[in-house]
Design a protein around this motif. Structure first.
Motif, PDB file in Angstrom:
ATOM      1  N   ALA A   1       0.623  -0.544   0.171  1.00  0.00           N
ATOM      2  CA  ALA A   1       0.517  -0.210  -0.032  1.00  0.00           C
ATOM      3  C   ALA A   1       0.514   1.290  -0.096  1.00  0.00           C
ATOM      4  O   ALA A   1       0.202   2.389  -0.490  1.00  0.00           O
ATOM      5  CB  ALA A   1      -0.798  -0.113   1.354  1.00  0.00           C
ATOM      6  N   ASP A   2       2.422   1.189   0.548  1.00  0.00           N
ATOM      7  CA  ASP A   2       2.809   2.187   0.671  1.00  0.00           C
ATOM      8  C   ASP A   2       3.739   2.760  -0.215  1.00  0.00           C
ATOM      9  O   ASP A   2       4.856   3.159  -0.367  1.00  0.00           O
ATOM     10  CB  ASP A   2       3.578   2.647   1.911  1.00  0.00           C
ATOM     11  N   VAL A   3       3.831   2.195  -1.777  1.00  0.00           N
ATOM     12  CA  VAL A   3       4.695   1.967  -2.499  1.00  0.00           C
ATOM     13  C   VAL A   3       4.530   3.453  -3.223  1.00  0.00           C
ATOM     14  O   VAL A   3       3.801   3.684  -3.623  1.00  0.00           O
ATOM     15  CB  VAL A   3       4.266   0.949  -3.891  1.00  0.00           C
ATOM     16  N   ALA A   4       6.017   3.931  -3.609  1.00  0.00           N
ATOM     17  CA  ALA A   4       5.828   5.785  -3.425  1.00  0.00           C
ATOM     18  C   ALA A   4       6.016   5.267  -5.302  1.00  0.00           C
ATOM     19  O   ALA A   4       5.672   6.178  -6.272  1.00  0.00           O
ATOM     20  CB  ALA A   4       7.003   6.210  -2.730  1.00  0.00           C
ATOM     21  N   GLY A   5       6.990   4.131  -5.463  1.00  0.00           N
ATOM     22  CA  GLY A   5       7.279   4.242  -7.072  1.00  0.00           C
ATOM     23  C   GLY A   5       8.166   3.541  -7.150  1.00  0.00           C
ATOM     24  O   GLY A   5       8.502   2.569  -6.391  1.00  0.00           O
ATOM     25  N   TYR A   6       9.680   3.498  -8.250  1.00  0.00           N
ATOM     26  CA  TYR A   6       9.994   1.981  -9.028  1.00  0.00           C
ATOM     27  C   TYR A   6      11.472   3.750  -8.952  1.00  0.00           C
ATOM     28  O   TYR A   6      11.575   3.591  -9.963  1.00  0.00           O
ATOM     29  CB  TYR A   6       9.464   1.577  -8.933  1.00  0.00           C
ATOM     30  N   PHE A   7      12.963   1.772  -8.750  1.00  0.00           N
ATOM     31  CA  PHE A   7      14.434   2.590  -9.469  1.00  0.00           C
ATOM     32  C   PHE A   7      14.001   1.359 -10.236  1.00  0.00           C
ATOM     33  O   PHE A   7      13.947   0.237 -10.313  1.00  0.00           O
ATOM     34  CB  PHE A   7      15.315   2.419  -8.365  1.00  0.00           C
ATOM     35  N   VAL A   8      14.611   1.988 -11.566  1.00  0.00           N
ATOM     36  CA  VAL A   8      15.121   0.996 -12.391  1.00  0.00           C
ATOM     37  C   VAL A   8      16.954   1.096 -12.715  1.00  0.00           C
ATOM     38  O   VAL A   8      17.523   1.974 -12.980  1.00  0.00           O
ATOM     39  CB  VAL A   8      14.576   1.622 -13.810  1.00  0.00           C
ATOM     40  N   TYR A   9      17.397  -0.466 -13.101  1.00  0.00           N
ATOM     41  CA  TYR A   9      19.061  -0.362 -12.587  1.00  0.00           C
ATOM     42  C   TYR A   9      19.134  -1.250 -14.170  1.00  0.00           C
ATOM     43  O   TYR A   9      18.472  -2.357 -14.666  1.00  0.00           O
ATOM     44  CB  TYR A   9      19.362  -1.494 -11.628  1.00  0.00           C
ATOM     45  N   ARG A  10      20.208  -0.968 -15.331  1.00  0.00           N
ATOM     46  CA  ARG A  10      20.592  -1.246 -15.781  1.00  0.00           C
ATOM     47  C   ARG A  10      21.684  -1.750 -16.116  1.00  0.00           C
ATOM     48  O   ARG A  10      22.769  -1.160 -15.558  1.00  0.00           O
ATOM     49  CB  ARG A  10      20.001  -0.803 -17.189  1.00  0.00           C
ATOM     50  N   ARG A  11      22.648  -2.685 -16.580  1.00  0.00           N
ATOM     51  CA  ARG A  11      23.726  -2.979 -16.542  1.00  0.00           C
ATOM     52  C   ARG A  11      24.194  -4.464 -17.776  1.00  0.00           C
ATOM     53  O   ARG A  11      22.964  -4.135 -18.570  1.00  0.00           O
ATOM     54  CB  ARG A  11      24.289  -4.396 -15.851  1.00  0.00           C
ATOM     55  N   GLU A  12      25.471  -4.285 -18.278  1.00  0.00           N
ATOM     56  CA  GLU A  12      25.101  -5.062 -19.987  1.00  0.00           C
ATOM     57  C   GLU A  12      26.619  -5.812 -19.014  1.00  0.00           C
ATOM     58  O   GLU A  12      27.916  -5.358 -18.265  1.00  0.00           O
ATOM     59  CB  GLU A  12      27.015  -3.817 -20.706  1.00  0.00           C
ATOM     60  N   GLY A  13      26.869  -7.494 -19.643  1.00  0.00           N
ATOM     61  CA  GLY A  13      27.730  -8.186 -19.133  1.00  0.00           C
ATOM     62  C   GLY A  13      27.785  -7.955 -17.432  1.00  0.00           C
ATOM     63  O   GLY A  13      27.076  -8.107 -16.678  1.00  0.00           O
ATOM     64  N   ASP A  14      29.460  -8.442 -17.253  1.00  0.00           N
ATOM     65  CA  ASP A  14      29.420  -8.750 -16.020  1.00  0.00           C
ATOM     66  C   ASP A  14      29.555  -7.340 -14.826  1.00  0.00           C
ATOM     67  O   ASP A  14      30.121  -7.097 -14.226  1.00  0.00           O
ATOM     68  CB  ASP A  14      30.487  -9.476 -15.405  1.00  0.00           C
ATOM     69  N   ALA A  15      28.932  -6.448 -16.173  1.00  0.00           N
ATOM     70  CA  ALA A  15      29.359  -4.815 -15.430  1.00  0.00           C
ATOM     71  C   ALA A  15      28.456  -4.668 -13.969  1.00  0.00           C
ATOM     72  O   ALA A  15      27.473  -5.064 -13.701  1.00  0.00           O
ATOM     73  CB  ALA A  15      29.560  -3.968 -16.498  1.00  0.00           C
TER      74      ALA A  15
ATOM     75  N   TYR B   1      21.340  -5.640 -22.671  1.00  0.00           N
ATOM     76  CA  TYR B   1      20.981  -4.014 -21.736  1.00  0.00           C
ATOM     77  C   TYR B   1      20.642  -6.028 -20.863  1.00  0.00           C
ATOM     78  O   TYR B   1      19.610  -6.356 -21.224  1.00  0.00           O
ATOM     79  CB  TYR B   1      20.213  -3.589 -21.564  1.00  0.00           C
ATOM     80  N   ILE B   2      20.479  -5.479 -19.155  1.00  0.00           N
ATOM     81  CA  ILE B   2      19.911  -6.072 -18.182  1.00  0.00           C
ATOM     82  C   ILE B   2      19.861  -4.903 -16.953  1.00  0.00           C
ATOM     83  O   ILE B   2      20.268  -4.373 -16.977  1.00  0.00           O
ATOM     84  CB  ILE B   2      21.456  -8.037 -17.642  1.00  0.00           C
ATOM     85  N   TYR B   3      17.963  -5.626 -17.026  1.00  0.00           N
ATOM     86  CA  TYR B   3      17.508  -5.059 -16.384  1.00  0.00           C
ATOM     87  C   TYR B   3      16.717  -5.612 -14.651  1.00  0.00           C
ATOM     88  O   TYR B   3      16.670  -6.319 -15.194  1.00  0.00           O
ATOM     89  CB  TYR B   3      16.219  -4.027 -17.311  1.00  0.00           C
ATOM     90  N   ALA B   4      17.008  -4.736 -13.884  1.00  0.00           N
ATOM     91  CA  ALA B   4      16.130  -4.758 -12.504  1.00  0.00           C
ATOM     92  C   ALA B   4      15.519  -3.432 -12.324  1.00  0.00           C
ATOM     93  O   ALA B   4      15.678  -2.351 -12.218  1.00  0.00           O
ATOM     94  CB  ALA B   4      17.011  -5.549 -11.392  1.00  0.00           C
ATOM     95  N   VAL B   5      14.498  -3.971 -10.949  1.00  0.00           N
ATOM     96  CA  VAL B   5      13.533  -2.479 -11.014  1.00  0.00           C
ATOM     97  C   VAL B   5      13.572  -2.792  -9.174  1.00  0.00           C
ATOM     98  O   VAL B   5      13.463  -4.282  -9.069  1.00  0.00           O
ATOM     99  CB  VAL B   5      12.120  -2.750 -11.104  1.00  0.00           C
ATOM    100  N   SER B   6      13.307  -1.951  -8.882  1.00  0.00           N
ATOM    101  CA  SER B   6      12.805  -2.129  -7.055  1.00  0.00           C
ATOM    102  C   SER B   6      12.280  -1.392  -6.792  1.00  0.00           C
ATOM    103  O   SER B   6      12.274  -0.109  -7.393  1.00  0.00           O
ATOM    104  CB  SER B   6      15.193  -2.103  -6.157  1.00  0.00           C
ATOM    105  N   ALA B   7      10.630  -1.819  -5.540  1.00  0.00           N
ATOM    106  CA  ALA B   7       9.876  -0.797  -4.771  1.00  0.00           C
ATOM    107  C   ALA B   7      10.818  -0.050  -4.501  1.00  0.00           C
ATOM    108  O   ALA B   7      11.493  -0.409  -3.298  1.00  0.00           O
ATOM    109  CB  ALA B   7       9.010  -1.859  -4.441  1.00  0.00           C
ATOM    110  N   VAL B   8      10.044   1.626  -4.102  1.00  0.00           N
ATOM    111  CA  VAL B   8      10.572   2.330  -2.769  1.00  0.00           C
ATOM    112  C   VAL B   8       9.478   2.657  -2.158  1.00  0.00           C
ATOM    113  O   VAL B   8       8.566   3.059  -3.050  1.00  0.00           O
ATOM    114  CB  VAL B   8      11.388   3.220  -3.966  1.00  0.00           C
ATOM    115  N   ASP B   9       9.487   2.908  -1.283  1.00  0.00           N
ATOM    116  CA  ASP B   9       8.178   3.245  -0.397  1.00  0.00           C
ATOM    117  C   ASP B   9       8.210   4.388  -0.142  1.00  0.00           C
ATOM    118  O   ASP B   9       8.852   5.423  -0.156  1.00  0.00           O
ATOM    119  CB  ASP B   9       8.316   2.395   1.440  1.00  0.00           C
TER     120      ASP B   9
END
Length: 79
Positions: free
Chosen positions: A11-25, A52-60
């Motif tokens: 219920a308290d999610v404010a949004g998301y941060f998006v992360y990216r990397r290439e290969g083993d970077a 590119y490889i992406y991941a997302v995290s939620a931010v409250d």
């Protein structure tokens, strides 16, 4: 690259941060300093032929960041 994901059910999610990397970077945050409000993001800073490889995290509301999501991979095609 256009990304979308299932919204977090907390219920308290404010949004998301998006992360990216290439290969083993290492991961770099590609979303703005303020969390992305909707469960979608457009990454315009990509290069043709790169994968590119992406991941997302939620931010409250208190700016606490959750764990990153599973990774998703995308290759920018050559025109």
């Amino acid at each position: 690259i256009d990304l979308s994901w299932a919204p977090d059910s907390e219920a308290d999610v404010a949004g998301y941060f998006v992360y990216r990397r290439e290969g083993d970077a290492g991961w770099e945050r590609v979303s703005p300093a303020e969390p992305v409000v909707g469960p979608a993001f457009h990454d315009a800073h990509v290069q043709v032929g790169h994968t590119y490889i992406y991941a997302v995290s939620a931010v409250d509301q208190g700016r606490h960041e959750g764990a990153r999501s599973a990774e998703a991979q995308e290759t920018v095609p050559n025109p």
